[in-house]
Scaffold this motif. Structure first.
Motif, PDB file in Angstrom:
ATOM      1  N   PRO A  53       0.800  -1.235   0.000  1.00 24.42           N
ATOM      2  CA  PRO A  53       0.000   0.000   0.000  1.00 24.42           C
ATOM      3  C   PRO A  53       0.824   1.273   0.000  1.00 24.42           C
ATOM      4  CG  PRO A  53      -0.927  -1.609   1.527  1.00 24.42           C
ATOM      5  CD  PRO A  53       0.378  -2.172   1.054  1.00 24.42           C
ATOM      6  N   ALA A  54       1.893   1.333   0.776  1.00 18.63           N
ATOM      7  CA  ALA A  54       2.699   2.558   0.849  1.00 18.63           C
ATOM      8  C   ALA A  54       3.369   2.855  -0.486  1.00 18.63           C
ATOM      9  CB  ALA A  54       3.750   2.437   1.953  1.00 18.63           C
ATOM     10  N   SER A  57       0.605   3.961  -3.033  1.00 16.81           N
ATOM     11  CA  SER A  57       0.156   5.323  -2.722  1.00 16.81           C
ATOM     12  C   SER A  57       1.176   6.351  -3.182  1.00 16.81           C
ATOM     13  CB  SER A  57      -0.086   5.459  -1.217  1.00 16.81           C
ATOM     14  OG  SER A  57      -0.409   6.790  -0.876  1.00 16.81           O
ATOM     15  N   ASP A  60       1.354   6.471  -7.085  1.00 16.11           N
ATOM     16  CA  ASP A  60       0.156   7.101  -7.644  1.00 16.11           C
ATOM     17  C   ASP A  60       0.166   8.606  -7.400  1.00 16.11           C
ATOM     18  OD1 ASP A  60      -2.642   6.813  -8.793  1.00 16.11           O
ATOM     19  OD2 ASP A  60      -3.091   7.765  -6.881  1.00 16.11           O
ATOM     20  N   MET A  61       0.602   9.031  -6.218  1.00 16.39           N
ATOM     21  CA  MET A  61       0.633  10.458  -5.901  1.00 16.39           C
ATOM     22  C   MET A  61       1.591  11.211  -6.814  1.00 16.39           C
ATOM     23  SD  MET A  61       2.360  13.141  -4.293  1.00 16.39           S
ATOM     24  CE  MET A  61       3.535  12.432  -3.141  1.00 16.39           C
ATOM     25  N   LYS A 281       8.023   5.893   2.561  1.00 16.41           N
ATOM     26  CA  LYS A 281       7.788   7.318   2.338  1.00 16.41           C
ATOM     27  C   LYS A 281       9.107   8.074   2.230  1.00 16.41           C
ATOM     28  CE  LYS A 281       3.243   7.612   4.549  1.00 16.41           C
ATOM     29  NZ  LYS A 281       2.463   8.184   5.674  1.00 16.41           N
ATOM     30  N   ASP A 288       4.634  13.796   5.348  1.00 16.22           N
ATOM     31  CA  ASP A 288       3.215  13.804   5.702  1.00 16.22           C
ATOM     32  C   ASP A 288       2.707  15.207   6.005  1.00 16.22           C
ATOM     33  OD1 ASP A 288       2.806  11.077   5.412  1.00 16.22           O
ATOM     34  OD2 ASP A 288       3.475  10.639   7.453  1.00 16.22           O
TER      35      ASP A 288
END
Length: 413
Positions: A53-54, A57, A60-61, A281, A288
């Motif tokens: 998932p990370a 995400s 995609d971002m 990340k 964030d």
């Protein structure tokens, strides 16, 4: 002698990928996820990476942000920069590429390949007149590079669909390349970290499939017959199955359940998952709490790589140095209304922008007479259209061409 790099997967490779997943889910002999990842000895595929998932995400971002930026073409004219709006290449990059993918989908797919595999390719279909008739995204797994291993005068050809092409026939978005022909993606550079995250996810899946029931073993005071063993196995499988409604196993006399001790991964699974997500990340330079930092470190480098690729491959040699492509980042970094208006106020007070320039930034119509720059000095105004200075205190106008002062009863227009 040419060396070929083929990126497409064979059916055998794909089947191996599936078998690895199945083994990872069913294998209970190596329960420590970190150790399992180190012992696997395999590189993670992009398909596996995108199941994290990370990673999905982050990719995609970044790809969506870059793809949503309109591409603009500019040229230098008399020491000024003028936008070229009637160029077919701009229309293709932002709209109809004449391929099955439109401009946004093409840019997004290319950036995803760039991030994961290190190579994004767009074929440039040119007519005999050198006019571009279409832009076609090509999956990098269908690309083979034939490179001459010459350290200084590096040359190569691109193989695709049974044909060989020159480098200038493709827009090439290459990540961390050292030869200008091949790039290195995230899945290759940090495969072990991503493999660890992937196996952690599979471990969670395995725990979910067992409904969170503790692992353990059965101890019998007597020797069991094969029929008893088979019935016990069936009951136990029903207990751990997600499809079964049975949540109780009745043990015969003399059979006892002993709970196995938890591994370090089981006891710290949530913390491990959070740490892995934070590391991913950091890998993509995503913050964030600070979008500006994310834009500078995660998005803007991809934007510049895309612009450089467009200017090198999509411009003709005679256009280079006179024209340049640029991605419009304003919509991405656009602040809220209050912050924008405060910035405009400061720009106006410093003489940095006219009111009409501010209105254009807000997609508002031009108003005649508002091309005025406040130069300070006790309210001296400069008209950018007539090139005249107006001093309200003395009601005088001064032109750039003449040092004479004109008494202005009517003031500036």
């Amino acid at each position: 002698m040419p060396l070929f790099k083929k990126r497409e997967k064979t059916p055998a490779q794909e089947s191996r990928d599936v078998s690895v997943v199945s083994t990872a889910v069913d294998d209970s002999t190596v329960s420590d996820v970190l150790l399992s990842a180190l012992l696997a000895g395999e590189s993670i595929s992009r398909e596996k990476a995108m199941n994290i998932p990370a990673v999905a995400s982050a990719v995609d971002m970044i790809s969506s942000a870059v793809a949503s930026m309109p591409v603009r073409l500019f040229k230098y004219k008399d020491d000024h920069v003028v936008e070229v709006k009637d160029d077919d290449r701009v229309a293709m990059l932002n709209g109809d590429t004449h391929d099955t993918l439109d401009g946004l989908q093409m840019k997004k797919a290319c950036v995803i390949d760039y991030l994961l595999d290190g190579n994004g390719y767009i074929f440039i279909d040119r007519k005999e007149s050198n006019d571009v008739s279409g832009l076609y995204y090509v999956d990098d797994r269908f690309i083979a590079i034939s490179i001459l291993e010459e350290p200084i005068y590096k040359t190569y050809e691109i193989g695709c669909g049974g044909g060989m092409y020159k480098p200038f026939q493709f827009i090439k978005l290459l990540r961390n390349t050292r030869d200008g022909a091949r790039g290195f993606g995230i899945t290759e550079e940090v495969s072990k970290a991503l493999e660890t995250a992937y196996r952690t996810m599979l471990y969670q899946l395995k725990m979910a499939k067992t409904n969170g029931n503790k692992r353990g073993f059965l101890k019998s005071e007597r020797r069991l017959g094969q029929d008893e063993i088979n019935l016990l196995k069936k009951a136990w499988n029903n207990l751990y199955s997600t499809d079964s409604e049975e949540n109780v196993v009745v043990l015969n006399n003399g059979i006892d359940f002993r709970e196995a001790s938890n591994t370090s991964v089981e006891m710290q699974l949530n913390e491990t998952v959070k740490n892995l997500a934070d590391q991913i990340k950091d890998l993509f330079h995503i913050s964030d709490n600070d979008f500006n930092l994310t834009f500078k470190l995660a998005i803007y480098p991809v934007v510049k790589a895309f612009e450089t690729a467009l200017n090198r491959d999509l411009l003709l040699e005679k256009e280079k140095g006179k024209y340049f492509f640029e991605l419009d980042v304003k919509e991405i970094i656009r602040a809220n209304v209050k912050e924008r208006y405060e910035s405009y106020k400061l720009a106006k007070e410093c003489g940095f922008m006219t009111i009409n320039e501010m209105r254009r930034m807000e997609n508002m119509n031009h108003i005649e007479g508002l091309d005025i720059v406040d130069l300070g000095l006790g309210s001296v105004l400069y008209n950018t259209e007539t090139h005249e200075y107006y001093t309200p205190n003395t009601d005088t106008i001064k032109t750039e061409e003449d040092d004479s002062v004109i008494d202005g009863e009517e003031g500036m227009t």
